[in-house]
Design an enzyme around this catalytic site. Structure first.
Site, PDB file in Angstrom:
ATOM      1  N   ASP B  75      40.602  38.517  42.902  1.00 27.74           N
ATOM      2  CA  ASP B  75      40.423  36.500  43.539  1.00 27.74           C
ATOM      3  C   ASP B  75      42.254  36.487  43.536  1.00 27.74           C
ATOM      4  O   ASP B  75      42.643  36.865  43.240  1.00 27.74           O
ATOM      5  CB  ASP B  75      39.442  36.503  42.348  1.00 27.74           C
ATOM      6  CG  ASP B  75      40.513  36.000  41.224  1.00 27.74           C
ATOM      7  OD1 ASP B  75      40.985  37.063  39.807  1.00 27.74           O
ATOM      8  OD2 ASP B  75      40.112  34.968  40.899  1.00 27.74           O
ATOM      9  N   GLU B 129      39.503  36.081  38.274  1.00 27.54           N
ATOM     10  CA  GLU B 129      40.974  36.164  36.843  1.00 27.54           C
ATOM     11  C   GLU B 129      41.359  35.027  36.826  1.00 27.54           C
ATOM     12  O   GLU B 129      41.905  34.096  35.346  1.00 27.54           O
ATOM     13  CB  GLU B 129      41.909  37.059  36.730  1.00 27.54           C
ATOM     14  CG  GLU B 129      42.508  37.982  35.525  1.00 27.54           C
ATOM     15  CD  GLU B 129      44.050  36.969  35.476  1.00 27.54           C
ATOM     16  OE1 GLU B 129      44.881  36.605  35.468  1.00 27.54           O
ATOM     17  OE2 GLU B 129      43.945  36.378  37.118  1.00 27.54           O
TER      18      GLU B 129
END
Lengths: 356, 356
Positions: B75, B129
Site C-alpha cells: 500500500d 502498513e
C-alpha cells in the site's frame, strides 16, 4: 395577560420581587416583562417614559441640581428548573432572585412610590445584560440616546449582598505565542519544541506578584491567570507552535493602554496578541450624591473586582457603583435565592438617601 | 485487466518498480495489486503461495538450514497528484516509488528469478502498513498464521537509501496531568491554576538529557518530546485541569516496562497515564544470515530511530532489519522519487548475498 404588577404588589418590594421573578425573562425574551414595567411607569404620572427595544427608561424632571441613575437589567440566565419562585422562611428562591430582580424591585418600587426625590432620578430597566454586549440594552442606549444616561452618579442594583462596590477592575486577554521547528519525534533533536519553550512563559506567570491598589478607600486586587493553553500537531511530531491565553484583571488606576504595556513588559521577548479588552472604572466616590449615599448606608465601600456595567457609565464620565440585595455568589446558581431581610434593608437605605 | 507484471517487466527491477507504482494501491485498496502479485508468484512454479486478505505470501521449500523473510508492504499513502510515474534522468517520480514499491520490486524480482537461493526464502507482500495497525497485513498474518513468519532473519525493504538499519527504537506516549481549583479570574487567588502548575513539568522536559546507546554497533539516540498540551475552561475561569502528552523514543535496550519506570522517575510526583506504547527491537545482527548479509553489503549497520514493522518480527523472536533503495526523507512527499542507481545497487547486493 393582565399585568401582575398591580398597585398592591408595587407597594411592597418583597412581593414585587416575587412578581418580577415569576415573569420569565431569559435574555432575548424580555418583551413581556418590559411591557409590564413600561405600563406601570406610564401610569405613575410623575415620570417621563421612553423605550428602546425592551429597555425602558423613566425619569423625573424636577429641576434638581443633581441627577442619579438607578439601573437594573430585566433579563436572567436560562431557567434551571427554578421557576416559579418559592419562599422558604426568609428566603425567596428562583431564577433571577439575586441577579437581579430583587434589585429591579427596589428601583421599580421607588419609581412609583417616590414622586418627589432629593435628586432628579432616572430609572433604567434594560435588556440582555447576561449575553454578548452587542445586545446589551445599556450599550444600545449609550449609542442611540446617550442623553438618557446623563447623571452625576449611577447606581447599578446588581447583587452585592447589601455592600457598596464601587468602580470595577478592567480585564484584558492576550495570547502569547512560542514558535519552534517541526521534526519527527524519532529525530527530536532536529526540531525545536514550541511546547517546551512555553515553560519559560509559565515561569513568568508563577513568579508574577499581582498588585493590590486602594483608590477612594476601595481596594482592588489584581490577578494574572492563564486561562487556556494549546499546542501540538500529532503524536509523533515535535510541534512548532504553542499558545497560551492570559487574562489580566487590572485595577482602574491603569488604562487599557497601560495594562497592555504592563503585559508587554511581563512577556518581554514574546509575540503577544490582544484578544479581548475592557477598561476598568474608577470608583468616583467624591461626587456629592455618592458621599451622601455612603453616609446614608453607613458602610465603607469596597472595590468591585469583576467587570460590570458600571464601566459603561464610567466610559461616559459618570461615576457608578453597585449596590443590591442579592448575594453575588448565588448568581446563576440553580439554588439562586435572596434574603427577604436584605430586600427590606436595601429599600429602607435607598429611601433614607433619596427621600427629601 | 491484463496483468502489467509481464515476464519481461519482471526481469528488470527498475521497469518493475515503475509497473508496480502505476498500479494505484492506496491503503484499503490493494486488491488489484495483490491479485497481480499473486498471479506472478503462482506462475513461478518453485514457490508455494498463500493469501490472507490482500497479503500474499510465497516461499521456497528447499530444506535449507536457514530461512530469511523478505517483506514489503503493497500500500501507499493517498496519491498526491503524483501518478502515473514519470522518469527524469536517473529518477523515477511517483507515489510509492520510495515507500516502498522499489523495495517490493527487488523482492518480487528475486522471487521469480532466483529459484535456488542460499537460504530458504519467504516473500511477504502485505497490505495496510500506512494506516492503523488493526489493518496491517503483517499483524494479521502474525495473528492468523504465525508460522508464515518463522525465519532466522527478516529483511524489510523499507526505504533506507541503501543503508542497513537494524532493530528499532520503542515509543511510548504518556499523559501527565496537573490539577488545581477553579475560580473566577477576578478572584484568581481563590483558585489554583493548573496551567501555571504545568510550568514545573515543562522545566523537567527542558532539563532532560536523552541517552545515546550503541548496541551491536548500531547507535540509538533517544528523545523525550511534548507533542500536545491542553487546558482551559473559559476566558474568565482559573482552570483546574491541564494535561500534556509526552512521547518517549527509547533505545531497544529498554523494555516497555523499563521505559515506563523511566518516565515515572522523570515525572515523579505527577499523575501519569500511558496512552500508547510499542516496544523497540534489538538489532540482532549476530545471527549467521545477518552477518553474511552485512559482509555482502560491506557497510556498517545503523540503528533505526523510527518505529517500523521490524518490531513485529522482533516480538516473534526473529531478528529483523530494514534495507531498501528509497530515501526515507522522501516518503509521503508529493515529489516522492527513487534513484534508479539505488535500485540496481540494491538488486545486485541481494543477489550477491542470496544466490548460492
Amino acid at each position: 395577560m393582565a399585568n401582575p404588577l398591580t398597585p398592591d404588589v408595587l407597594l411592597d418590594p418583597v412581593v414585587l420581587t416575587r412578581a418580577l421573578v415569576d415573569i420569565e425573562s431569559v435574555s432575548r425574551d424580555e418583551k413581556v416583562i418590559a411591557d409590564c414595567v413600561e405600563d406601570v411607569l406610564r401610569k405613575a404620572g410623575h415620570l417621563s417614559v421612553r423605550r428602546l427595544g425592551n429597555t425602558v427608561m423613566a425619569r423625573t424632571k424636577l429641576g434638581r441640581a443633581q441627577r442619579v441613575v438607578l439601573a437594573g437589567h430585566l433579563d436572567t440566565v436560562p431557567v434551571n428548573d427554578n421557576l416559579p419562585s418559592t419562599v422558604v422562611d426568609d428566603l425567596i428562591y428562583g431564577c433571577g432572585t439575586s441577579d437581579m430582580k430583587s434589585g429591579v424591585a427596589l428601583a421599580l418600587h421607588l419609581a412609583v412610590t417616590l414622586p418627589d426625590p432629593r435628586y432628579d432620578l432616572t430609572y433604567l430597566f434594560y435588556e440582555a445584560e447576561e449575553i454578548e454586549s452587542e445586545y446589551n440594552g445599556l450599550n444600545l442606549v449609550a449609542e442611540a440616546h446617550p442623553k438618557w444616561l446623563q447623571a452625576d452618579l449611577a447606581v447599578l442594583l446588581e447583587p452585592t449582598y447589601g455592600l457598596v462596590e464601587a468602580g470595577c477592575q478592567g480585564t484584558m486577554r492576550v495570547r502569547v505565542h512560542t514558535r519552534g521547528r517541526r521534526a519527527h519525534t524519532a529525530r527530536a533533536w532536529r526540531g525545536v519544541n514550541a511546547i517546551h519553550a512555553m515553560g519559560a512563559v509559565l515561569r513568568r506567570l508563577e513568579d508574577y506578584h499581582p498588585r493590590t491598589v486602594t483608590i477612594d478607600g476601595c481596594t482592588y486586587r489584581e490577578g494574572l491567570s492563564a486561562v487556556r493553553i494549546g499546542g501540538g500537531i500529532a503524536g509523533n511530531v515535535v510541534p512548532d507552535e504553542c499558545s497560551i491565553d492570559v487574562n489580566l484583571r487590572f485595577a482602574p488606576d491603569r488604562s487599557e493602554k497601560q495594562a497592555l504595556e504592563h503585559l508587554q513588559e511581563v512577556f518581554d521577548g514574546y509575540e503577544l496578541e490582544v484578544t479581548d479588552s475592557a477598561p476598568g472604572a474608577l470608583p468616583g466616590l467624591s461626587a456629592a450624591p455618592a458621599r451622601e449615599f455612603l453616609a446614608a448606608i453607613g458602610l465603607e465601600p469596597a472595590g468591585k473586582l469583576g467587570w460590570t456595567d458600571v464601566a459603561r457609565f464610567a466610559a461616559l464620565g459618570i461615576p457608578a457603583l453597585n449596590y443590591g440585595p442579592g448575594d453575588p455568589a448565588l448568581a446563576h446558581a440553580p439554588d439562586e435565592h435572596v434574603e427577604i431581610g436584605k430586600i427590606r434593608d436595601g429599600s429602607a437605605t435607598l429611601y433614607r438617601w433619596l427621600a427629601d
